[in-house]
Write a protein that holds these residues in place. Sequence first.
Motif, short mmCIF file in Angstrom:
data_model
loop_
_atom_site.label_atom_id
_atom_site.label_comp_id
_atom_site.label_asym_id
_atom_site.label_seq_id
_atom_site.Cartn_x
_atom_site.Cartn_y
_atom_site.Cartn_z
N ARG A 135 -2.69 9.95 -10.98
CA ARG A 135 -2.84 10.24 -9.71
C ARG A 135 -2.66 12.21 -9.64
O ARG A 135 -2.26 12.33 -11.10
N ARG A 159 -7.05 -1.35 -5.23
CA ARG A 159 -8.03 -0.22 -6.86
C ARG A 159 -6.90 -0.51 -7.74
O ARG A 159 -7.62 -1.13 -8.69
N HIS A 168 1.94 2.00 -3.39
CA HIS A 168 1.18 2.59 -3.82
C HIS A 168 1.09 4.12 -4.27
O HIS A 168 0.56 4.99 -4.28
N VAL A 169 0.78 4.66 -2.77
CA VAL A 169 1.18 5.60 -2.26
C VAL A 169 1.73 7.37 -1.82
O VAL A 169 1.91 8.18 -2.35
N GLU A 171 -5.90 1.31 -1.68
CA GLU A 171 -4.75 1.92 -3.23
C GLU A 171 -4.29 1.09 -4.15
O GLU A 171 -4.42 0.40 -4.92
N GLU A 226 1.08 -1.65 0.19
CA GLU A 226 0.19 -0.27 -0.63
C GLU A 226 0.64 0.75 0.30
O GLU A 226 0.27 2.01 -0.11
#
Length: 139
Positions: free
Chosen positions: A139, A119, A72-73, A116, A69
Amino acid sequence: MLVRENMFPPLLEADPTFLPKWREFLTEWSDESDDLPLYLALDELAHHLVETQQAGSISNLPKVFDVVERWHVEGDAYVSEAATIGLLESIQNILISKKASKGKAGLDFTPYFGLETRRWWDKLYRFWDGDTSALKLDR
């Protein structure tokens, strides 16, 4: 921000059982130390995670997917794309292969996903179902 040079240390902390395979990878690719083929390491990680879950050893999975995560973030473009295309897509390919060869894979990683990661997991399946715009970066 997480960049390719610092994306694996948090993962290795989250799942020390991957450390022997990581060391093998580093040894095998020592000539490429400036530009390690991390997608190959991510494929190896995908196999490791599937094998680990099949063996019933799931205690590290929440921590591992917390790192995914973060990739991704908090990751730059390379890290976030590698998390999706390098790791999640490899996991999906392995699960599809296992399901085809054994009738049902029976493995589910989605309970460990953050928002995320979930997703992008879903976007990969949409892409495979023909939605060519599913993987566009937003993004």
